[in-house]
Design an enzyme around this catalytic site. Structure first.
Site, short mmCIF file in Angstrom:
data_model
loop_
_atom_site.label_atom_id
_atom_site.label_comp_id
_atom_site.label_asym_id
_atom_site.label_seq_id
_atom_site.Cartn_x
_atom_site.Cartn_y
_atom_site.Cartn_z
N ARG A 41 0.68 -1.16 -0.03
CA ARG A 41 0.15 -0.02 -0.05
C ARG A 41 0.71 1.20 0.14
NH1 ARG A 41 -2.06 -2.86 4.17
NH2 ARG A 41 -3.53 -4.32 3.78
N HIS A 71 3.70 -11.03 -5.90
CA HIS A 71 2.56 -10.10 -6.62
C HIS A 71 3.09 -8.60 -6.28
CE1 HIS A 71 -1.34 -8.45 -7.45
NE2 HIS A 71 -1.78 -9.56 -7.60
N TYR A 74 -0.49 -2.99 -5.38
CA TYR A 74 -2.10 -2.38 -6.03
C TYR A 74 -1.61 -1.09 -6.34
CZ TYR A 74 -3.57 -6.85 -3.94
OH TYR A 74 -3.78 -8.13 -3.86
N HIS A 111 -1.41 -6.90 -12.17
CA HIS A 111 -2.71 -6.50 -12.99
C HIS A 111 -2.40 -5.35 -14.11
CE1 HIS A 111 -5.19 -7.43 -9.10
NE2 HIS A 111 -4.13 -8.27 -9.33
N GLU A 148 -1.99 -10.72 -15.01
CA GLU A 148 -3.24 -11.52 -14.43
C GLU A 148 -4.46 -11.12 -15.24
OE1 GLU A 148 -3.31 -11.05 -10.28
OE2 GLU A 148 -5.08 -12.25 -10.02
N ASP A 182 -6.73 -16.01 -12.87
CA ASP A 182 -7.30 -16.31 -11.34
C ASP A 182 -8.99 -16.42 -11.47
OD1 ASP A 182 -8.86 -15.03 -9.10
OD2 ASP A 182 -7.02 -14.08 -8.53
N HIS A 185 -11.70 -14.05 -10.65
CA HIS A 185 -11.55 -12.92 -11.50
C HIS A 185 -12.18 -13.40 -12.68
CE1 HIS A 185 -7.82 -11.06 -9.42
NE2 HIS A 185 -8.89 -10.85 -8.85
N HIS A 219 -4.23 -18.32 -9.73
CA HIS A 219 -4.78 -18.03 -8.34
C HIS A 219 -6.01 -18.79 -8.29
CE1 HIS A 219 -2.37 -13.75 -8.52
NE2 HIS A 219 -1.65 -14.80 -8.12
N ASP A 232 -14.45 -7.92 -8.03
CA ASP A 232 -13.42 -8.78 -7.51
C ASP A 232 -13.61 -9.05 -6.19
OD1 ASP A 232 -11.13 -10.04 -6.93
OD2 ASP A 232 -9.66 -8.43 -7.46
N HIS A 234 -13.26 -12.36 -3.62
CA HIS A 234 -12.77 -13.84 -3.21
C HIS A 234 -13.45 -14.41 -2.19
CE1 HIS A 234 -8.51 -12.75 -5.13
NE2 HIS A 234 -9.58 -12.45 -6.01
N GLU A 264 -5.60 -17.00 -2.58
CA GLU A 264 -5.64 -15.58 -2.11
C GLU A 264 -6.81 -15.46 -1.44
OE1 GLU A 264 -3.38 -13.28 -5.65
OE2 GLU A 264 -5.42 -13.92 -5.98
ZN LIG Z 1 -3.95 -9.95 -8.41
ZN LIG Z 2 -5.24 -13.15 -7.99
#
Ligand SMILES: [Zn+2]
Ligand SMILES: [Zn+2]
Length: 304
Positions: A41, A71, A74, A111, A148, A182, A185, A219, A232, A234, A264
């Site tokens: 972050r 990964h 973000y 991403h 991804e 994923d 996703h 994923h 998105d 999970h 994830e």
């Molecule tokens: Zn991801």
């Molecule tokens: Zn993922």
């Protein structure tokens, strides 16, 4: 307890030190793990110290982890139309690539980014341009960037296999790119992971657009939202909108058997008191095994 044989793993925390993810993976008896190599972050990056790097390599050598995946943050948007944000994104992605190289992590999942209403073709070209610049600046790196598949939230790119294909086709060093699937996703993006037959059709489409050889990471997440919702969210395996039959089809596909398949899902305690990672891994173990006599006995002992 036996090791999970099916190249199943989980995204684990690096709190208290990068090497802690490896130690936790060892405790979970998994053969692969995904990590952030920095606080995901934050734009600021504290350089890795020699001590951190040594500890990582030492721990890696002492554990039985077969594969490590990273990964990226973000915050990174390699498709950003804003010049300042694009520059910051490229510079942080550069750092992510270099950290993987230092830590001997072969795959960096990212991403593709969001075009912020500039249009998808514009965005895909922008991502390819950023990658071309970085690849030129950093020749000879071993790390492969895995684009991804996304859920397609907002103006996010990457919710069609064709998007990933296009980015790869527009790059001057395509051998430095691969793909990460994923499942959550894909379902949210509208791919038919709603039955075994649907999953086979999705794999056929993937074969035609991207090619299965390019898939280097998967994923494994169930989805809280049904097919095509473009959000998105999970969910634990077998508790969302993807049936176990679709997961079974995917994890047993001969092309995907030896690649890292990473959970994830939320790190919570399940209703039966076990951590959800343990429960999800047990579910995947059952899906990944052909029912031999020995496995049937094991399965009876695992409550799912
Ligand atoms: Zn991801
Ligand atoms: Zn993922």
């Amino acid at each position: 307890m036996h090791y999970h044989v099916g190249m199943f793993g989980s995204h684990l925390s690096i709190a208290g030190g990068l090497h802690n993810a490896l130690l936790e993976a060892q405790q979970l008896k998994i053969s692969c793990v995904q990590v952030f190599t920095k606080n995901q972050r934050q734009w600021q990056v504290k350089p890795l110290t020699n001590e951190q790097i040594d500890l990582w390599h030492k721990t890696r050598a002492q554990t039985k982890i077969r594969q490590v995946v990273s990964h990226d943050s973000y915050l990174i948007n390699l498709a950003s139309p804003d010049p300042e944000n694009w520059k910051k994104s490229k510079s942080l992605f550069r750092e992510e690539l270099l950290r993987c190289e230092t830590l001997n992590i072969p795959f960096l999942v990212t991403h593709p980014g969001a075009h912020m209403r500039q249009g998808e073709d514009w965005g895909l070209a922008r991502v390819a341009k950023a990658l071309n610049q970085l690849h030129k600046q950093l020749p000879g790196l071993k790390v492969i960037t895995c684009l991804e598949v996304t859920a397609g939230q907002g103006t996010a790119l990457g919710y069609r296999f064709e998007h990933l294909r296009k980015i790869i086709d527009l790059t001057t060093q395509p051998q430095r790119l691969a793909v990460c699937l994923d499942t959550a996703h894909m379902l949210a993006a509208g791919y038919e992971l709603t039955s075994a037959a649907g999953c086979r059709r999705v794999i056929a489409e993937l074969t035609d657009t991207i090619g299965l050889d390019l898939v280097q990471v998967i994923h494994l997440n169930d989805s809280k939202v049904p097919k095509g919702k473009r959000v998105d969210r999970h969910e634990h395996i077998g508790h969302g909108h993807i049936p176990l039959s679709a997961f079974r089809e995917l994890v047993n596909h001969h092309h995907f058997r030896s690649i890292p398949k990473i959970l994830e899902t939320a790190k919570e305690i399940s209703p039966d008191g076990r951590p959800w990672d343990i429960v999800n891994l047990a579910t995947l173990d059952q899906l990944g095994k052909r029912p031999t006599k020995r496995n049937l006995n094991t399965q009876k002992r695992i409550k799912v």
